[in-house]
Scaffold this active site. Structure first.
Site, PDB file in Angstrom:
ATOM      1  N   SER A 272     -97.347 -75.837 -48.283  1.00 15.69           N
ATOM      2  CA  SER A 272     -97.449 -74.350 -47.392  1.00 15.69           C
ATOM      3  C   SER A 272     -98.787 -73.988 -46.775  1.00 15.69           C
ATOM      4  O   SER A 272     -99.772 -74.208 -47.569  1.00 15.69           O
ATOM      5  CB  SER A 272     -96.567 -73.493 -48.158  1.00 15.69           C
TER       6      SER A 272
HETATM    7  N1  SAH Z   1     -94.623 -75.395 -52.759  1.00 18.05           N
HETATM    8  C1  SAH Z   1     -95.207 -76.304 -51.782  1.00 18.05           C
HETATM    9  C2  SAH Z   1     -94.339 -76.407 -50.553  1.00 18.05           C
HETATM   10  C3  SAH Z   1     -93.571 -77.668 -50.670  1.00 18.05           C
HETATM   11  S1  SAH Z   1     -92.644 -77.857 -49.235  1.00 18.05           S
HETATM   12  C4  SAH Z   1     -96.576 -75.791 -51.888  1.00 18.05           C
HETATM   13  O1  SAH Z   1     -97.339 -75.348 -52.803  1.00 18.05           O
HETATM   14  O2  SAH Z   1     -97.426 -76.049 -50.835  1.00 18.05           O
HETATM   15  C5  SAH Z   1     -91.106 -77.769 -49.736  1.00 18.05           C
HETATM   16  C6  SAH Z   1     -90.598 -78.618 -50.868  1.00 18.05           C
HETATM   17  O3  SAH Z   1     -89.245 -77.985 -50.997  1.00 18.05           O
HETATM   18  C7  SAH Z   1     -90.336 -80.081 -50.425  1.00 18.05           C
HETATM   19  O4  SAH Z   1     -91.330 -80.950 -51.250  1.00 18.05           O
HETATM   20  C8  SAH Z   1     -88.849 -80.442 -50.484  1.00 18.05           C
HETATM   21  O5  SAH Z   1     -88.723 -81.674 -51.086  1.00 18.05           O
HETATM   22  C9  SAH Z   1     -88.533 -79.276 -51.501  1.00 18.05           C
HETATM   23  N2  SAH Z   1     -87.181 -78.966 -51.570  1.00 18.05           N
HETATM   24  C10 SAH Z   1     -86.274 -78.937 -50.510  1.00 18.05           C
HETATM   25  N3  SAH Z   1     -84.928 -78.536 -50.802  1.00 18.05           N
HETATM   26  C11 SAH Z   1     -84.856 -78.370 -52.377  1.00 18.05           C
HETATM   27  C12 SAH Z   1     -84.114 -78.218 -53.317  1.00 18.05           C
HETATM   28  N4  SAH Z   1     -82.810 -78.150 -53.052  1.00 18.05           N
HETATM   29  N5  SAH Z   1     -84.680 -78.291 -54.590  1.00 18.05           N
HETATM   30  C13 SAH Z   1     -85.800 -78.517 -54.936  1.00 18.05           C
HETATM   31  N6  SAH Z   1     -86.729 -78.632 -54.006  1.00 18.05           N
HETATM   32  C14 SAH Z   1     -86.406 -78.717 -52.616  1.00 18.05           C
END
Ligand code: SAH
Length: 290
Positions: free
Chosen positions: A140
């Protein structure tokens, strides 16, 4: 003292993978950071405080810090593009965009974002953008991480926080600086493993990583006084609303092609109040695991 209090904080390895228990991240390894870490651990239930930079409160929208030791994970790379100064400049830009909570800005300044990214992209780690982490997912944007945590905190200390969408683990590490306990769920197994690998050398004591469908939340650890979603659904899953404590706050991107941040506060056992905040852009929230 309750069982939960006694068990916490635990090393990351004991939380995520019992089979790896031997590689205790908190085994007494002598590093320049050991004394600071020991002090942090013995301070009653204090959140993780990596010894990178010290923030000094200053005038609004300005952020001043002193130089200090980098984290162990940041040390081997001497690339000036990932230096403390570059990270401080990123934090200043985030402050200029309107994030005012000094606790959040300090946390952002402490976490070496480049250590959560592919080495090939590390030189871009401190531009304010989301960047690929594999599996069609992204790390993010620092501004939105800071903004969401600021909204979640609302100026008060957080006890138990749940993050949906661990990705590479960056936001979980920032949350670990501002909350006593952080639980984070990822549905893509290789990313769950990546986050474990990224966080292990940082010896973060108060993060528990889970592999699973975050739309179901984590009932065994509920209630949470904060829940943060890093992926956008068309609505906030009911299970997550149920796992908020009364007075607890949930921040989530909501929508499809156009999205906005939504803040939901649980005001009573069966009453939630929702507020629409700014526009945003996140990867989609998906059900199930892969
Ligand atoms: N928190 C991260 C952002 C990751 S992007 C950071 O520090 O930058 C968002 C993430 O959400 C992805 O890895 C995706 O696989 C996950 N995601 C999407 N739907 C989800 C769900 N139902 N349960 C857990 N993770 C999920």
């Amino acid at each position: 003292m309750s069982d939960k209090t006694r068990q916490f904080p635990l090393p990351l390895s004991s939380v995520t993978d019992k089979a790896q228990k031997k590689q205790q991240v908190f085994s007494p390894v002598a590093t320049p950071q050991t004394a600071t870490q020991n002090a942090a651990r013995t301070a009653a239930n204090s959140p993780w405080k990596p010894p990178t930079v010290v923030a000094t409160p200053s005038r609004s929208h300005a952020y001043a810090m002193e130089r200090s030791q980098p984290l162990p994970a940041a040390a081997p790379r001497q690339n000036p593009l990932v230096s403390d100064a570059v990270r401080r400049a990123m934090v200043q830009r985030v402050a200029n965009q309107g994030v005012q909570d000094q606790v959040v800005l300090e946390a952002l300044a402490r976490v070496p974002r480049h250590a959560f990214m592919d080495e090939g992209l590390a030189s871009q780690a401190y531009i304010d953008a989301s960047l690929p982490i594999g599996h069609h997912q992204t790390i993010s944007q620092p501004y939105i991480v800071a903004r969401m945590i600021e909204v979640l905190r609302n100026g008060a200390a957080l006890q138990r926080v749940l993050e949906i969408g661990t990705g590479c683990g960056y936001q979980a590490a920032v949350l670990a600086c501002v909350a006593q306990e952080v639980y984070s769920i990822e549905r893509i197994k290789p990313l769950h493993e990546l986050a474990k690998a990224n966080l292990r050398p940082m010896r973060v004591p108060n993060i528990r990583l889970h592999y699973g469908d975050g739309m179901l939340g984590l009932p065994q650890a509920a209630p949470f006084d904060g829940i943060i979603l890093a992926a956008a659904g068309l609505e906030v899953p009911q299970a997550l609303l149920e796992q908020l404590s009364i007075g607890g706050r949930l921040v989530a991107p909501v929508g499809g092609r156009t999205q906005h941040l939504e803040l939901v506060t649980r005001v009573a056992k069966a009453e939630w109040v929702s507020q629409t905040l700014e526009d945003c852009h996140f990867v989609p929230l998906r059900s199930g695991t892969v």
